[in-house]
Design a protein around this motif. Structure first.
Motif, PDB file in Angstrom:
ATOM      1  N   LEU A 135       0.917  -1.286  -0.134  1.00 45.06           N
ATOM      2  CA  LEU A 135       0.008  -0.260   0.041  1.00 45.06           C
ATOM      3  C   LEU A 135       0.711   1.120   0.009  1.00 45.06           C
ATOM      4  O   LEU A 135       0.657   2.278  -0.789  1.00 45.06           O
ATOM      5  N   ALA A 136       2.034   1.188   0.697  1.00 41.04           N
ATOM      6  CA  ALA A 136       2.981   2.308   0.896  1.00 41.04           C
ATOM      7  C   ALA A 136       3.375   2.451  -0.501  1.00 41.04           C
ATOM      8  O   ALA A 136       3.550   3.775  -0.843  1.00 41.04           O
ATOM      9  N   LEU A 137       4.039   1.469  -1.092  1.00 40.58           N
ATOM     10  CA  LEU A 137       4.644   1.745  -2.453  1.00 40.58           C
ATOM     11  C   LEU A 137       3.569   1.946  -3.396  1.00 40.58           C
ATOM     12  O   LEU A 137       3.951   2.996  -4.150  1.00 40.58           O
ATOM     13  N   ALA A 138       2.127   1.553  -3.539  1.00 39.94           N
ATOM     14  CA  ALA A 138       1.403   2.225  -4.251  1.00 39.94           C
ATOM     15  C   ALA A 138       1.249   3.665  -4.210  1.00 39.94           C
ATOM     16  O   ALA A 138       1.083   4.534  -5.108  1.00 39.94           O
ATOM     17  N   LEU A 139       0.893   4.078  -3.047  1.00 41.49           N
ATOM     18  CA  LEU A 139       0.845   5.538  -2.688  1.00 41.49           C
ATOM     19  C   LEU A 139       2.128   6.119  -3.408  1.00 41.49           C
ATOM     20  O   LEU A 139       1.916   7.447  -3.794  1.00 41.49           O
ATOM     21  N   GLN A 140       3.049   5.736  -3.094  1.00 41.16           N
ATOM     22  CA  GLN A 140       4.353   6.549  -3.421  1.00 41.16           C
ATOM     23  C   GLN A 140       4.297   6.688  -4.834  1.00 41.16           C
ATOM     24  O   GLN A 140       4.855   7.691  -5.440  1.00 41.16           O
ATOM     25  N   VAL A 141       4.083   5.542  -5.526  1.00 37.62           N
ATOM     26  CA  VAL A 141       4.050   5.535  -7.024  1.00 37.62           C
ATOM     27  C   VAL A 141       3.017   6.657  -7.602  1.00 37.62           C
ATOM     28  O   VAL A 141       3.168   7.092  -8.529  1.00 37.62           O
ATOM     29  N   SER A 142       1.672   6.576  -6.953  1.00 35.80           N
ATOM     30  CA  SER A 142       0.763   7.324  -7.459  1.00 35.80           C
ATOM     31  C   SER A 142       0.988   8.943  -7.405  1.00 35.80           C
ATOM     32  O   SER A 142       0.460   9.697  -7.931  1.00 35.80           O
ATOM     33  N   GLY A 143       1.958   9.146  -6.136  1.00 35.29           N
ATOM     34  CA  GLY A 143       2.047  10.523  -6.008  1.00 35.29           C
ATOM     35  C   GLY A 143       1.264  11.320  -4.896  1.00 35.29           C
ATOM     36  O   GLY A 143       1.465  12.392  -4.766  1.00 35.29           O
ATOM     37  N   ILE A 144       0.256  10.719  -4.684  1.00 32.74           N
ATOM     38  CA  ILE A 144      -0.665  10.979  -3.762  1.00 32.74           C
ATOM     39  C   ILE A 144      -0.196  11.720  -2.324  1.00 32.74           C
ATOM     40  O   ILE A 144      -0.479  12.911  -2.005  1.00 32.74           O
ATOM     41  N   PRO A 145       0.556  10.987  -1.582  1.00 36.46           N
ATOM     42  CA  PRO A 145       1.158  11.694  -0.559  1.00 36.46           C
ATOM     43  C   PRO A 145       2.177  12.772  -0.583  1.00 36.46           C
ATOM     44  O   PRO A 145       2.074  13.921  -0.044  1.00 36.46           O
ATOM     45  N   ARG A 146       3.015  12.633  -1.548  1.00 41.43           N
ATOM     46  CA  ARG A 146       3.766  13.848  -2.030  1.00 41.43           C
ATOM     47  C   ARG A 146       3.166  15.075  -2.538  1.00 41.43           C
ATOM     48  O   ARG A 146       3.251  16.350  -1.927  1.00 41.43           O
ATOM     49  N   ASN A 147       2.147  14.857  -3.341  1.00 39.75           N
ATOM     50  CA  ASN A 147       1.187  15.827  -3.758  1.00 39.75           C
ATOM     51  C   ASN A 147       0.410  16.532  -2.945  1.00 39.75           C
ATOM     52  O   ASN A 147       0.112  17.906  -2.737  1.00 39.75           O
TER      53      ASN A 147
END
Length: 475
Positions: free
Chosen positions: A24-36
């Motif tokens: 889940l953390a990897l998917a979020l990181q790839v999606s850019g959602i946390p960073r954005n």
């Protein structure tokens, strides 16, 4: 005593849970959602604190968290002396925004050893608008205006102000025949507080581009690759010259007919958040999209088109300092819009799609300037013809007929978004996210401004608001 097979099962479950969390953390990181998300929070709070000069304690709760439940995972740190904001998502993903002169708040700039000198906080001028920031008393409005109806309408507009679950209006201006009948702000906002216009910025970008074109000989019929050919041309131009994008004209960006395979997507993983809060260079992000249709044949509303236009404008200047100072020199200062600030991305481009801040009186001045076709106090701030160009349909039929040059044709009887409200056919508007509107009605000599932070759809209807104001004005 726990049975060995049970212990093995518990360990296996724990390992599976850990693997799921890591995925889940990897998917979020790839999606850019946390960073954005962290970028949205850092940028928004920085601008509200250091461009709008609002008290910093409640900015996260008022301007960020109501947009999405996931934003509750963000923590904010504000460095007042350095004019810098840090935002951390779930304690893991951190972004920073820094205030700079002429550029507003910019994401991801390295911290400076010396804090930039702060911009002076605007002070309201109590002279009557447009020379100052005061509205006329109702007793001086003159005949034909339904003062009772107008007063009730404005009072109702502020019901729920300060409540993110309500309409949450922050300011209203009503201008008739060049006179301010109403200039009002919600509690917590002063008449000189700059407010975020979101996509209303696009219309102001159109004004700047129109003036710059006349000053520098830029032809809207030129291809983009020819218009920005030179030492300041961005690196992505090489790719455009090698495919169908070489045929995109400046006018195709101005009217959003570039034919690129982009979509205006505001989901957390969508194109707009990735461009505004994920990209270092907004025009480069937009330019990387492949062509989809021949230029000029497909209309689609796109913030990316506006930011490509910002890149065209940038190359008309010998230096970035001149580019950053141009909005104030060419447009804001001549009309007395003292609070207006057009912000940039990290690479230095105007974020012409979304990032203009101005007080309610200054948004009204920009609307009045359009209404007067660029004239101010008898002097040309814009060359003649901007109003007609802004009102020219981007397409003969379909949705594009309801759009002009970076401006909405909301009164168009066929495709105007407010045609059902019965407002005049010549009504134009700057429209922005979460309920921002500056409506310009030449046939009624009126400018109507509403600024707010309406997170919930259906809480505010800009078409109904404009129509109701016009009913109270003389025909």
């Amino acid at each position: 005593m726990t049975h060995p097979s049970m212990r093995r099962g518990i360990r296996l479950f724990a390992l599976l849970l850990l693997a799921l969390c890591l995925l889940l953390a990897l998917a979020l990181q790839v999606s850019g959602i946390p960073r954005n998300a962290a970028g949205m929070a850092a940028k928004g709070v920085c601008s509200a604190a250091f461009v709008a000069h609002r008290p910093s304690a409640s900015l996260l709760a008022q301007d960020v968290v109501p947009a999405s439940a996931v934003l509750k995972l963000i923590d904010i740190s504000i460095d007042e002396p350095a004019r810098r904001v840090s935002a951390r998502f779930a304690g893991l993903f951190e972004r920073q925004a820094q205030w700079l002169p002429h550029r507003g708040c910019v994401l991801d700039l390295a911290a400076s050893a010396t804090a930039p000198a702060p911009a002076p906080k605007p002070v309201a001028d109590r002279a009557p608008w447009p020379q100052g920031d005061a509205a006329l008393p109702a007793g001086q409005w003159g005949p034909g205006i339904d003062a009772t109806a107008l007063g009730l309408l404005v009072d109702n507009a502020f019901i729920g102000a300060g409540d993110p679950q309500a309409a949450n209006t922050r300011a209203v201006a009503i201008i008739h025949k060049g006179r301010a009948l109403v200039l009002r702000t919600a509690p917590g906002f002063s008449i000189d507080t700059p407010l975020h216009g979101w996509s209303m910025t696009k219309t102001v970008l159109g004004m700047l581009t129109f003036k710059l074109a006349h000053e520098t000989g830029l032809s809207f019929d030129q291809s983009v690759v020819d218009a920005i050919n030179g030492p300041r041309a961005p690196a992505w131009m090489a790719d455009w010259r090698s495919d169908a994008r070489r045929n995109i004209r400046v006018s195709d960006l101005l009217f959003m007919r570039d034919g690129l395979a982009s979509h205006e997507d505001y989901q957390p993983w969508g194109s707009v958040p990735r461009m505004l809060w994920g990209a270092v260079d907004a025009p480069a992000f937009a330019a990387a999209v492949a062509p989809e249709a021949p230029p000029g044949q497909q209309w689609r509303y796109l913030s990316q088109s506006a930011n490509l236009l910002s890149a065209v404008d940038r190359t008309r200047f010998a230096s970035d300092d001149a580019y950053w100072a141009y909005p104030a020199r060419a447009l804001f200062t001549p009309i007395g819009a003292r609070t207006a600030v057009l912000e940039t991305d990290k690479a230095g481009n105007w974020v012409g799609s979304s990032y203009l801040w101005a007080s309610v009186g200054d948004w009204a001045r920009l609307g009045q300037l359009m209404l007067q076709d660029g004239q101010w106090n008898g002097q040309p701030v814009l060359p003649p013809g901007w109003l007609a160009l802004a009102a020219t349909p981007a397409a003969a039929q379909g949705e594009g007929r309801g759009y002009g040059a970076q401006t909405w044709r909301i009164g168009d009887p066929q495709q105007g978004r407010c045609r059902a409200a019965g407002i005049p056919a010549d009504t134009l508007a700057m429209n922005g996210h979460w309920g921002q509107v500056v409506a310009m009605v030449p046939s009624r000599d009126a400018v109507i401004v509403r600024l707010g932070w309406t997170f919930r759809g259906g809480q505010f209807d800009s078409c109904a608001f404009v129509a109701s104001v016009l009913k109270a004005l003389p025909r």
